[in-house]
Write a protein that holds these residues in place. Sequence first.
Motif, PDB file in Angstrom:
ATOM      1  N   VAL A   8       0.866  -1.171   0.000  1.00 48.88           N
ATOM      2  CA  VAL A   8       0.000   0.000   0.000  1.00 48.88           C
ATOM      3  C   VAL A   8       0.904   1.223   0.000  1.00 48.88           C
ATOM      4  CG1 VAL A   8      -1.816   1.247   1.211  1.00 48.88           C
ATOM      5  CG2 VAL A   8      -1.749  -1.261   1.317  1.00 48.88           C
ATOM      6  N   LEU A  20      -4.077   6.936  -4.343  1.00 48.92           N
ATOM      7  CA  LEU A  20      -3.691   5.888  -3.404  1.00 48.92           C
ATOM      8  C   LEU A  20      -3.292   4.682  -4.244  1.00 48.92           C
ATOM      9  CD1 LEU A  20      -3.521   4.907  -0.453  1.00 48.92           C
ATOM     10  CD2 LEU A  20      -5.888   4.153  -0.681  1.00 48.92           C
ATOM     11  N   ALA A  33      -6.922  -5.349   3.598  1.00 47.11           N
ATOM     12  CA  ALA A  33      -5.953  -4.248   3.654  1.00 47.11           C
ATOM     13  C   ALA A  33      -6.255  -3.207   2.576  1.00 47.11           C
ATOM     14  CB  ALA A  33      -4.534  -4.787   3.498  1.00 47.11           C
ATOM     15  N   LYS A  36      -9.353  -1.332   3.836  1.00 46.64           N
ATOM     16  CA  LYS A  36      -8.988  -0.489   4.978  1.00 46.64           C
ATOM     17  C   LYS A  36      -8.235   0.755   4.520  1.00 46.64           C
ATOM     18  CE  LYS A  36      -6.489  -0.619   9.367  1.00 46.64           C
ATOM     19  NZ  LYS A  36      -5.685  -1.427  10.277  1.00 46.64           N
ATOM     20  N   ALA A  37      -7.303   0.596   3.583  1.00 42.75           N
ATOM     21  CA  ALA A  37      -6.532   1.735   3.074  1.00 42.75           C
ATOM     22  C   ALA A  37      -7.428   2.723   2.326  1.00 42.75           C
ATOM     23  CB  ALA A  37      -5.405   1.242   2.170  1.00 42.75           C
TER      24      ALA A  37
END
Length: 110
Positions: A8, A20, A33, A36-37
């Motif tokens: 990430v 991102l 993950a 969540k990111a």
Amino acid sequence: MVGELLDVKALREVDGGHVLGFAGEVDLSTAPALEKAILAALGELGGGRLIVDLTEVTFLASAGMSALIAGREKAAGKDIELAVTASPTGAAYRSLEIAGLIDVLSVRAG
């Protein structure tokens, strides 16, 4: 690196929004993950646009697609445009294309 499969990258500002980035494999074990990111990045933004960059993703399972859809729904609730960038010759793009999510997730060639 998460589980040696998903990297990430830090949220960065670019013209027209924030990016991102992710690199590696998004499967059942790494999809949380990813989600969540994305949700954390959306929490940092007060509006505008979040571009989820999947150009370096080498595998995208259905769990990852679900995470992207959850992010899209959260973004819509915060009046943030969520777009996805993927390489047209890459695994992520192909998976999204097969699933019929290119238009749903506003996928752009990157």
